[in-house]
Scaffold this motif. Sequence first.
Motif, PDB file in Angstrom:
ATOM      1  N   LEU A  85       0.827  -1.207   0.000  1.00  0.00           N
ATOM      2  CA  LEU A  85       0.000   0.000   0.000  1.00  0.00           C
ATOM      3  C   LEU A  85       0.860   1.254   0.000  1.00  0.00           C
ATOM      4  N   ARG A  86       1.953   1.214   0.737  1.00  0.00           N
ATOM      5  CA  ARG A  86       2.844   2.375   0.785  1.00  0.00           C
ATOM      6  C   ARG A  86       3.450   2.662  -0.587  1.00  0.00           C
ATOM      7  N   ARG A  87       3.635   1.608  -1.396  1.00  0.00           N
ATOM      8  CA  ARG A  87       4.156   1.782  -2.766  1.00  0.00           C
ATOM      9  C   ARG A  87       3.019   2.080  -3.753  1.00  0.00           C
ATOM     10  N   ASP A  88       1.846   2.437  -3.195  1.00  0.00           N
ATOM     11  CA  ASP A  88       0.663   2.800  -3.981  1.00  0.00           C
ATOM     12  C   ASP A  88       0.159   1.643  -4.839  1.00  0.00           C
ATOM     13  N   ARG A  89       0.274   0.443  -4.306  1.00  0.00           N
ATOM     14  CA  ARG A  89      -0.235  -0.748  -4.983  1.00  0.00           C
ATOM     15  C   ARG A  89      -1.574  -1.136  -4.371  1.00  0.00           C
ATOM     16  N   THR A  90      -2.412  -1.801  -5.133  1.00  0.00           N
ATOM     17  CA  THR A  90      -3.638  -2.410  -4.640  1.00  0.00           C
ATOM     18  C   THR A  90      -3.348  -3.883  -4.420  1.00  0.00           C
ATOM     19  N   HIS A 138      -6.686  -0.953  -0.737  1.00  0.00           N
ATOM     20  CA  HIS A 138      -6.064   0.135  -1.472  1.00  0.00           C
ATOM     21  C   HIS A 138      -6.012   1.367  -0.571  1.00  0.00           C
ATOM     22  N   LEU A 139      -5.258   2.354  -1.013  1.00  0.00           N
ATOM     23  CA  LEU A 139      -5.189   3.615  -0.285  1.00  0.00           C
ATOM     24  C   LEU A 139      -6.218   4.587  -0.835  1.00  0.00           C
ATOM     25  N   GLN A 140      -6.888   5.258   0.076  1.00  0.00           N
ATOM     26  CA  GLN A 140      -7.837   6.301  -0.319  1.00  0.00           C
ATOM     27  C   GLN A 140      -7.625   7.475   0.614  1.00  0.00           C
ATOM     28  N   ASP A 141      -7.127   8.554   0.085  1.00  0.00           N
ATOM     29  CA  ASP A 141      -6.818   9.742   0.887  1.00  0.00           C
ATOM     30  C   ASP A 141      -5.891   9.418   2.061  1.00  0.00           C
ATOM     31  N   GLY A 142      -4.900   8.553   1.799  1.00  0.00           N
ATOM     32  CA  GLY A 142      -3.912   8.203   2.811  1.00  0.00           C
ATOM     33  C   GLY A 142      -4.366   7.174   3.840  1.00  0.00           C
ATOM     34  N   THR A 143      -5.550   6.608   3.650  1.00  0.00           N
ATOM     35  CA  THR A 143      -6.092   5.619   4.582  1.00  0.00           C
ATOM     36  C   THR A 143      -6.282   4.287   3.867  1.00  0.00           C
ATOM     37  N   ALA A 144      -5.899   3.196   4.523  1.00  0.00           N
ATOM     38  CA  ALA A 144      -6.104   1.865   3.946  1.00  0.00           C
ATOM     39  C   ALA A 144      -7.586   1.529   3.969  1.00  0.00           C
TER      40      ALA A 144
END
Length: 89
Positions: A51-56, A66-72
């Motif tokens: 998630l930190r690497r912007d992966r789903t 996934h990340l949404q506005d910095g939240t898992a």
Amino acid sequence: MELLVDRSALAEATARKASERGGQVSVDDVGRVLEALFGTVVDAGTLAEALRRDRTVSVMGFGSFHLQDGTAVLRPGQALNEYLNGSLD
């Protein structure tokens, strides 16, 4: 009423479920897998790292993280939704 399942209870239930399906998995083994997947405050798990690497992260039938506005966020999959709604018994 909210019931929480802690890591130990989840590991025990998962080891029991695996045994019902013919597997021999110890509670300690399941605990190590959960820790590696979800991580701890000190050591991030594989899910957090992705998630930190912007992966789903998708788990077929279960859903995707996934990340949404910095939240898992968990988006439940079809099988999970059907089970929770009583369609799969």
